[in-house]
Enzyme design. Structure first.
Site, PDB file in Angstrom:
ATOM      1  N   TYR A 113     -12.531  -2.796  -3.759  1.00 13.57           N
ATOM      2  CA  TYR A 113     -13.198  -2.663  -2.451  1.00 13.57           C
ATOM      3  C   TYR A 113     -14.719  -2.626  -2.575  1.00 13.57           C
ATOM      4  O   TYR A 113     -15.406  -2.074  -1.711  1.00 13.57           O
ATOM      5  CB  TYR A 113     -12.699  -1.415  -1.728  1.00 13.57           C
ATOM      6  CG  TYR A 113     -11.248  -1.509  -1.285  1.00 13.57           C
ATOM      7  CD1 TYR A 113     -10.846  -2.461  -0.355  1.00 13.57           C
ATOM      8  CD2 TYR A 113     -10.291  -0.652  -1.797  1.00 13.57           C
ATOM      9  CE1 TYR A 113      -9.519  -2.547   0.050  1.00 13.57           C
ATOM     10  CE2 TYR A 113      -8.962  -0.729  -1.397  1.00 13.57           C
ATOM     11  CZ  TYR A 113      -8.587  -1.681  -0.469  1.00 13.57           C
ATOM     12  OH  TYR A 113      -7.278  -1.759  -0.067  1.00 13.57           O
ATOM     13  N   GLU A 126      -9.286 -10.330  -7.784  1.00 15.71           N
ATOM     14  CA  GLU A 126      -8.374  -9.206  -7.553  1.00 15.71           C
ATOM     15  C   GLU A 126      -7.225  -9.176  -8.572  1.00 15.71           C
ATOM     16  O   GLU A 126      -6.843  -8.106  -9.032  1.00 15.71           O
ATOM     17  CB  GLU A 126      -7.840  -9.265  -6.128  1.00 15.71           C
ATOM     18  CG  GLU A 126      -8.923  -9.011  -5.087  1.00 15.71           C
ATOM     19  CD  GLU A 126      -8.468  -9.255  -3.659  1.00 15.71           C
ATOM     20  OE1 GLU A 126      -7.324  -9.717  -3.445  1.00 15.71           O
ATOM     21  OE2 GLU A 126      -9.271  -8.986  -2.741  1.00 15.71           O
ATOM     22  N   ASN A 182      -1.860  -0.143   7.014  1.00 14.78           N
ATOM     23  CA  ASN A 182      -1.232  -1.370   7.497  1.00 14.78           C
ATOM     24  C   ASN A 182      -0.358  -2.071   6.457  1.00 14.78           C
ATOM     25  O   ASN A 182      -0.217  -3.280   6.478  1.00 14.78           O
ATOM     26  CB  ASN A 182      -2.282  -2.316   8.081  1.00 14.78           C
ATOM     27  CG  ASN A 182      -3.347  -2.704   7.083  1.00 14.78           C
ATOM     28  OD1 ASN A 182      -3.209  -2.497   5.879  1.00 14.78           O
ATOM     29  ND2 ASN A 182      -4.416  -3.304   7.580  1.00 14.78           N
ATOM     30  N   LYS A 241       0.832  -1.202   0.000  1.00  9.82           N
ATOM     31  CA  LYS A 241       0.000   0.000   0.000  1.00  9.82           C
ATOM     32  C   LYS A 241       0.876   1.265   0.000  1.00  9.82           C
ATOM     33  O   LYS A 241       2.089   1.180   0.227  1.00  9.82           O
ATOM     34  CB  LYS A 241      -0.922  -0.035   1.218  1.00  9.82           C
ATOM     35  CG  LYS A 241      -1.909  -1.206   1.186  1.00  9.82           C
ATOM     36  CD  LYS A 241      -2.780  -1.193   2.425  1.00  9.82           C
ATOM     37  CE  LYS A 241      -3.771  -2.341   2.419  1.00  9.82           C
ATOM     38  NZ  LYS A 241      -4.641  -2.305   3.616  1.00  9.82           N
ATOM     39  N   HIS A 275      -1.826  -5.685   1.541  1.00 16.55           N
ATOM     40  CA  HIS A 275      -3.092  -6.392   1.352  1.00 16.55           C
ATOM     41  C   HIS A 275      -2.758  -7.763   0.793  1.00 16.55           C
ATOM     42  O   HIS A 275      -1.854  -7.894  -0.041  1.00 16.55           O
ATOM     43  CB  HIS A 275      -3.987  -5.662   0.349  1.00 16.55           C
ATOM     44  CG  HIS A 275      -5.090  -6.523  -0.194  1.00 16.55           C
ATOM     45  ND1 HIS A 275      -6.267  -6.724   0.485  1.00 16.55           N
ATOM     46  CD2 HIS A 275      -5.154  -7.279  -1.316  1.00 16.55           C
ATOM     47  CE1 HIS A 275      -7.024  -7.554  -0.220  1.00 16.55           C
ATOM     48  NE2 HIS A 275      -6.370  -7.903  -1.320  1.00 16.55           N
TER      49      HIS A 275
END
Length: 138
Positions: free
Chosen positions: A51, A132, A118, A11, A121
């Site tokens: 998402y 994905e 965080n 990310k 993913h």
């Protein structure tokens, strides 16, 4: 068993903090193969697809804004039970309680922001991985 593939994203916080190499190294040291890799600026269209199940939730827009805040590194990794294995390697989505030795436990922390940054993913199932990978790699 047959080899699986999973989507892994570094990310924007991981890219910004120059942790991409460390994260790739951990994936490879675990014994997984990197079969596709690219750095890109995610578009709102990609993120809306990725998402989709979170649309309408309070954290959705802050999450999309965070993911638009800088480059993302998209990775397809392959190996036996790679989906489960990478999620274990990544650690809890909450960096404060993620176990030492995990990516989030060693490298992450809570920054007190609207959405948890965080670092990574990882797909949560073979079906999610296929969906994905199609979104990020076409």
């Amino acid at each position: 068993m047959s080899k699986e593939r999973t989507l892994i994203l570094v990310k924007p916080d991981g890219v910004r903090r120059h942790l991409t190499g460390e994260i790739l190294s951990r994936i490879e040291r675990k014994g997984y193969d990197i079969v596709e890799l690219k750095q890109l600026d995610a578009t709102r269209e990609i993120l809306e697809q990725h998402y989709a199940e979170h649309q309408g939730k309070p954290f959705y827009e802050p999450l999309v804004e965070f993911m638009l805040s800088g480059p993302v590194v998209a990775i397809v990794a392959e190996g036996e039970r790679v989906i489960e294995g990478f999620r274990s390697l990544a650690g809890s989505t909450e960096p404060t309680v993620a176990a030492p030795g995990t990516i989030r436990g060693d490298l992450g922390r809570d920054w007190g922001l609207k959405v948890q940054q965080n670092l990574v993913h990882g797909s949560d199932s073979p079906e999610s991985a296929a969906r994905e990978i199609g979104i990020w790699f076409g």
